[in-house]
Write an enzyme that holds these catalytic residues in place. Sequence first.
Site, short mmCIF file in Angstrom:
data_model
loop_
_atom_site.label_atom_id
_atom_site.label_comp_id
_atom_site.label_asym_id
_atom_site.label_seq_id
_atom_site.Cartn_x
_atom_site.Cartn_y
_atom_site.Cartn_z
N PRO A 2 0.81 -1.21 0.00
CA PRO A 2 0.00 0.00 0.00
C PRO A 2 0.85 1.26 0.00
O PRO A 2 1.66 1.47 0.90
CB PRO A 2 -0.82 -0.09 1.29
CG PRO A 2 -0.42 -1.35 1.96
CD PRO A 2 0.71 -1.96 1.23
N GLU A 3 0.69 2.08 -1.02
CA GLU A 3 1.32 3.40 -1.08
C GLU A 3 0.17 4.42 -1.07
O GLU A 3 -0.96 4.07 -0.77
CB GLU A 3 2.20 3.51 -2.34
CG GLU A 3 3.29 2.43 -2.37
CD GLU A 3 4.18 2.48 -3.60
OE1 GLU A 3 4.26 3.56 -4.22
OE2 GLU A 3 4.77 1.46 -3.95
#
Length: 278
Positions: A2-3
């Site tokens: 997750p960015e």
Amino acid sequence: MPELPEVETIVNDLRPSVEGHRFTGVSLFWPRMVLRPSADELCQRLPGQVIKEVARRGKYLIFRLDSGESLVLHLRMTGSLRLRSKNDTSSELSPYITAIFGLDSGQELLFCDRRKLGTASLIKDVSEIDNKLGPEPLDPRFTPVILRKKLSSRKAPIKAVLCDQKFVAGIGNMYADEALFYANIHPLRPAYSLSKAETKRLHKAIRQVLSSAIDNAGATFSDYRRPGGEPGRQQYSFYVAHRGGQTCKVCSTPIERIPVRNRGTYFCPRCQDSATCS
DNA sequence: CCCGGAACCTGAAGGC
DNA sequence: TGCCTTCAGGTTCCGG
């Protein structure tokens, strides 16, 4: 992993079902995920508190509580959040649940994390998080001029600098590679060596890559799922990230993979000119 | 301030 | 088949 776009998607999905609701209880199956105060204290202080707002800063999820405190979560590499009804016995339990947060809506928020690197903190002042992070790349205050100024003092490879959360918040391995491809810049270029034109291209590329990924609800390569369990769609649009061995969608040259600061880095050796690499 | 490397984790993948 | 090693990458901490 997750960015920014993935965390943004999670926050957007979560917002309508958790804002205005109250935490009823916490079960911790991996207490070491709590950075502070202590696991026990978090379990005591969270129940009863109303979630006023869910927000994102960089890759952090922030639950603002009515006491003024905030519950701050970080998913690191393999963390995910799932929302489900408390009496939902049909859905199979993830074997990797590290925490369950009960809500007074009848739902519960599951923190799942295969590698247990994700974290939770209960903090008094959100500015603590704010101060250790660079600007939000989609914020109007993040301008090409500011980017150029910040790059000028950095000798490290541009790829490494883009992944530095103190430099700019929310960009990780995948989107750094994508942005550099969009801007036709080689990942090993020293940050300070970028010309004014290249910096402008990079600024635009960063925004395009992140905005597009948000529109597509993030990219799923391994563990990332939306709170409802759906994968993202952005992976289908990637030009270089995780495309080692495949060919460039623009020029058909094989995509290469090299280590940059021990991070797998994908790029097109033809589209991303290395002439000015040191 | 800036830079690079180790540590934290564990499932997946590859070698023998 | 199975054991062993290596890899994956976001963050924090530490030493130069």
